[in-house]
Design an enzyme around this catalytic site. Structure first.
Site, PDB file in Angstrom:
ATOM      1  N   HIS A   1       0.699  -1.151   0.104  1.00  0.00           N
ATOM      2  CA  HIS A   1       0.112   0.175  -0.041  1.00  0.00           C
ATOM      3  C   HIS A   1       0.812   1.402   0.032  1.00  0.00           C
ATOM      4  CE1 HIS A   1       1.048  -0.278   4.119  1.00  0.00           C
ATOM      5  NE2 HIS A   1       0.583   1.244   4.236  1.00  0.00           N
TER       6      HIS A   1
HETATM    7  C1  UD1 Z   1      -2.068   5.719   5.885  1.00  0.00           C
HETATM    8  C2  UD1 Z   1      -0.613   6.248   6.409  1.00  0.00           C
HETATM    9  C3  UD1 Z   1       0.103   5.091   6.204  1.00  0.00           C
HETATM   10  C4  UD1 Z   1      -0.194   3.705   6.629  1.00  0.00           C
HETATM   11  C5  UD1 Z   1      -1.510   3.420   6.022  1.00  0.00           C
HETATM   12  C6  UD1 Z   1      -2.006   2.110   6.920  1.00  0.00           C
HETATM   13  C7  UD1 Z   1      -0.447   8.587   6.161  1.00  0.00           C
HETATM   14  C8  UD1 Z   1       0.344   9.880   5.662  1.00  0.00           C
HETATM   15  N1  UD1 Z   1      -0.302   7.443   5.934  1.00  0.00           N
HETATM   16  O1  UD1 Z   1      -1.989   5.624   4.391  1.00  0.00           O
HETATM   17  O2  UD1 Z   1       1.499   5.734   7.034  1.00  0.00           O
HETATM   18  O3  UD1 Z   1       0.775   3.015   6.411  1.00  0.00           O
HETATM   19  O4  UD1 Z   1      -2.476   4.507   6.528  1.00  0.00           O
HETATM   20  O5  UD1 Z   1      -3.098   1.473   6.514  1.00  0.00           O
HETATM   21  O6  UD1 Z   1      -1.075   8.773   7.155  1.00  0.00           O
HETATM   22  N2  UD1 Z   1      -9.438   4.592   1.790  1.00  0.00           N
HETATM   23  C9  UD1 Z   1     -10.483   3.936   1.695  1.00  0.00           C
HETATM   24  N3  UD1 Z   1     -11.066   3.390   2.797  1.00  0.00           N
HETATM   25  C10 UD1 Z   1     -10.428   3.674   4.126  1.00  0.00           C
HETATM   26  C11 UD1 Z   1      -9.220   4.552   4.325  1.00  0.00           C
HETATM   27  C12 UD1 Z   1      -8.532   4.820   3.068  1.00  0.00           C
HETATM   28  O7  UD1 Z   1     -11.043   3.407   0.715  1.00  0.00           O
HETATM   29  O8  UD1 Z   1     -11.164   3.472   5.266  1.00  0.00           O
HETATM   30  C13 UD1 Z   1      -8.712   4.843   0.466  1.00  0.00           C
HETATM   31  C14 UD1 Z   1      -9.114   6.378  -0.072  1.00  0.00           C
HETATM   32  O9  UD1 Z   1      -9.140   6.250  -1.488  1.00  0.00           O
HETATM   33  C15 UD1 Z   1      -7.834   7.059   0.517  1.00  0.00           C
HETATM   34  C16 UD1 Z   1      -6.910   6.115   0.275  1.00  0.00           C
HETATM   35  O10 UD1 Z   1      -7.256   5.060   0.686  1.00  0.00           O
HETATM   36  O11 UD1 Z   1      -7.681   8.235  -0.515  1.00  0.00           O
HETATM   37  C17 UD1 Z   1      -5.445   6.360   1.221  1.00  0.00           C
HETATM   38  O12 UD1 Z   1      -5.746   6.547   2.496  1.00  0.00           O
HETATM   39  P1  UD1 Z   1      -5.120   7.619   3.485  1.00  0.00           P
HETATM   40  O13 UD1 Z   1      -5.536   7.492   4.866  1.00  0.00           O
HETATM   41  O14 UD1 Z   1      -5.004   8.871   2.954  1.00  0.00           O
HETATM   42  O15 UD1 Z   1      -3.550   7.055   3.539  1.00  0.00           O
HETATM   43  P2  UD1 Z   1      -2.999   5.569   3.416  1.00  0.00           P
HETATM   44  O16 UD1 Z   1      -2.592   5.065   2.067  1.00  0.00           O
HETATM   45  O17 UD1 Z   1      -4.146   4.694   4.242  1.00  0.00           O
HETATM   46  N1  UDP Z   2      -3.609  -5.571   9.204  1.00  0.00           N
HETATM   47  C1  UDP Z   2      -4.653  -6.238   9.115  1.00  0.00           C
HETATM   48  N2  UDP Z   2      -5.495  -6.655   8.139  1.00  0.00           N
HETATM   49  C2  UDP Z   2      -4.757  -6.398   7.097  1.00  0.00           C
HETATM   50  C3  UDP Z   2      -3.663  -5.924   6.921  1.00  0.00           C
HETATM   51  C4  UDP Z   2      -3.100  -5.390   7.974  1.00  0.00           C
HETATM   52  O1  UDP Z   2      -5.431  -6.521  10.427  1.00  0.00           O
HETATM   53  O2  UDP Z   2      -5.508  -6.878   6.069  1.00  0.00           O
HETATM   54  C5  UDP Z   2      -2.898  -5.086  10.522  1.00  0.00           C
HETATM   55  C6  UDP Z   2      -1.626  -5.559  10.689  1.00  0.00           C
HETATM   56  O3  UDP Z   2      -1.693  -5.930  12.241  1.00  0.00           O
HETATM   57  C7  UDP Z   2      -0.695  -4.613  10.448  1.00  0.00           C
HETATM   58  C8  UDP Z   2      -1.475  -3.172  10.938  1.00  0.00           C
HETATM   59  O4  UDP Z   2      -2.771  -3.568  10.567  1.00  0.00           O
HETATM   60  O5  UDP Z   2       0.436  -4.473  11.103  1.00  0.00           O
HETATM   61  C9  UDP Z   2      -1.088  -2.044  10.202  1.00  0.00           C
HETATM   62  O6  UDP Z   2      -0.865  -2.145   8.750  1.00  0.00           O
HETATM   63  P1  UDP Z   2      -0.735  -1.224   7.644  1.00  0.00           P
HETATM   64  O7  UDP Z   2       0.237  -2.069   6.743  1.00  0.00           O
HETATM   65  O8  UDP Z   2      -2.074  -0.827   7.166  1.00  0.00           O
HETATM   66  O9  UDP Z   2       0.197   0.061   8.129  1.00  0.00           O
HETATM   67  P2  UDP Z   2       1.550   0.321   8.443  1.00  0.00           P
HETATM   68  O10 UDP Z   2       1.988  -0.425   9.629  1.00  0.00           O
HETATM   69  O11 UDP Z   2       2.539  -0.003   7.403  1.00  0.00           O
HETATM   70  O12 UDP Z   2       1.595   1.867   8.883  1.00  0.00           O
END
Ligand code: UD1
Ligand code: UDP
Length: 362
Positions: A205
């Site tokens: 991601h």
């Molecule tokens: C965020 C964090 C990243 C973390 C990740 C964990 C920042 C800058 N980044 O990235 O460090 O590793 O979360 O998962 O804070 N979206 C959905 N449903 C949701 C949430 C998001 O569809 O419930 C989609 C939306 O299109 C959104 C995109 O995911 O624009 C990205 O979500 P966002 O929270 O901006 O950043 P992540 O890539 O999730």
């Molecule tokens: N995780 C989960 N389901 C998933 C992927 C991740 O429960 O499908 C959990 C897992 O414990 C992981 C945490 O969510 O350590 C956070 O993961 P993510 O990769 O979203 O964030 P990051 O640690 O890269 O910020």
């Protein structure tokens, strides 16, 4: 000012970090307010963690949702300022490196509310990552910095953080893993309707991997090269899912894509895997403790302890197929080192530091 400790959570990785801290403060009868910014909002990105981790319902959900880096951070800041002014907490606790984390730190600092940062001091030294900006700014603003590993302590000291603010407490995410281990979903592969055969788990991601369509095409080719060797199960984060599927991710019979999984399902899946391919921060740590070989598709990691004391290795897309072949040939390790203090008691250590800090501040 109230006596309450106010936790700011919002994105998936915040929840397994906050759960043990909330529980340990509850055991010490500290008044708490749990805020969810709404950065993540899908059931499988948020709600399921409250059920799986037995986290209390958030007292406040700001419902900010998605946005650009600045738009999302600003929306969280604006909403949090109102909450902090109304609640006047004695301390704000922030977790990790997401936009909710830095937004809360900025608002609290300007309202002169003490800040504690859980998972402080991690550094990738890669300023192309939004998380690196969030880490450095949050640590600079924090009054109490709580570190998971000795390298983090060294970074904080090097950046001039006074020693009395720094505490090596271990890893609360590992508290969550160890506490939930006997509840990991068994037979999750069968429950997902997948064949009973060895498999690898992949999670992808990071913007550096999934945002640019040219990178995505190369990434899909690399995943297919892994699937030539072993079934690949990919619980896909919503970021990039469309681009990966458009690039033909599903055009290989050995690739199985699922929605994001709940914590207990996901950890059950990882625990039973031959290996993991990931760009997640948390997954590098979890595989280290579970002893599952982990190939991290990134040029760097802010968690080098998972390489020196764990099962993690950095790989490029080009090197991935051979790295997978090597990992499959070697199998899961019989024994491996685990970083110091990743022992299931970090939440208690953090709570002790916070209680002492609150007492010292009167
Ligand atoms: C965020 C964090 C990243 C973390 C990740 C964990 C920042 C800058 N980044 O990235 O460090 O590793 O979360 O998962 O804070 N979206 C959905 N449903 C949701 C949430 C998001 O569809 O419930 C989609 C939306 O299109 C959104 C995109 O995911 O624009 C990205 O979500 P966002 O929270 O901006 O950043 P992540 O890539 O999730
Ligand atoms: N995780 C989960 N389901 C998933 C992927 C991740 O429960 O499908 C959990 C897992 O414990 C992981 C945490 O969510 O350590 C956070 O993961 P993510 O990769 O979203 O964030 P990051 O640690 O890269 O910020």
């Amino acid at each position: 000012m109230s006596h309450a400790v106010l936790h700011v959570t919002g994105a998936r990785p915040n929840f397994p970090k906050a759960a043990p801290v909330v529980a340990a403060l509850r055991a010490r009868q500290v008044e708490q307010v749990l805020v969810h910014t709404g950065q993540h909002y899908d059931d499988k990105m948020s709600e399921v963690f409250f059920r799986d981790l037995r986290l209390p319902r958030p007292d406040i959900n700001l419902g900010v949702g998605s946005g650009t880096q600045a738009g999302q951070t600003a929306a969280i800041m604006t909403a949090l300022e109102t909450v902090f002014l109304e609640r006047r907490p004695a301390m704000v606790v922030v977790y990790g490196d997401v936009n909710s984390t830095v937004a809360a730190a900025l608002v609290a600092a300007k309202l002169q509310i003490p800040i504690a940062h859980v998972e402080a001091g991690l550094r990738s030294f890669d300023w192309t990552m939004p998380e690196e900006v969030n880490r450095v700014v949050t640590d600079r603003l924090s009054d109490v910095v709580l570190a998971t590993s000795p390298d983090a302590i060294a970074h904080l000291a090097h950046e001039g953080v006074p020693a009395e603010r720094i505490h090596l407490v271990g890893n609360p995410m590992i508290d969550t893993l160890l506490a939930a281990r006997d509840r990991f979903t068994p037979d999750v592969v069968a429950a997902l309707g997948l064949p009973d055969e060895p498999y690898a788990v992949a999670t992808l991601h990071r913007p550096g991997n999934v945002d640019d369509p040219a990178d995505v095409a190369a990434l899909v080719a690399a995943v297919h090269a892994v699937a030539d060797q072993v079934r690949v199960v990919l619980p896909l984060h919503p970021r990039g899912r469309g681009r990966l599927e458009d690039a033909g991710l599903l055009d290989h019979a050995g690739v199985s894509v699922t929605d994001p999984l709940g914590y207990l399902d996901f950890m059950g899946l990882v625990d039973g895997a031959q290996l993991v391919v990931t760009d997640s921060g948390g997954v590098q740590e979890e595989t280290t403790v579970l002893g599952v070989p982990c190939l991290t598709l990134r040029p760097n990691t802010e968690r080098p302890v998972t390489i020196t004391h764990g099962t993690n290795r950095l790989v490029t897309r080009e090197a991935l197929p051979q790295a997978v072949a090597d990992a499959l040939a070697a199998g899961r390790p019989a024994a491996w080192p685990v970083p110091p203090l990743w022992d299931g008691h970090a939440g208690e250590r953090i709570a002790d530091v916070l209680v002492a800090e609150l007492r010292a501040r009167g």
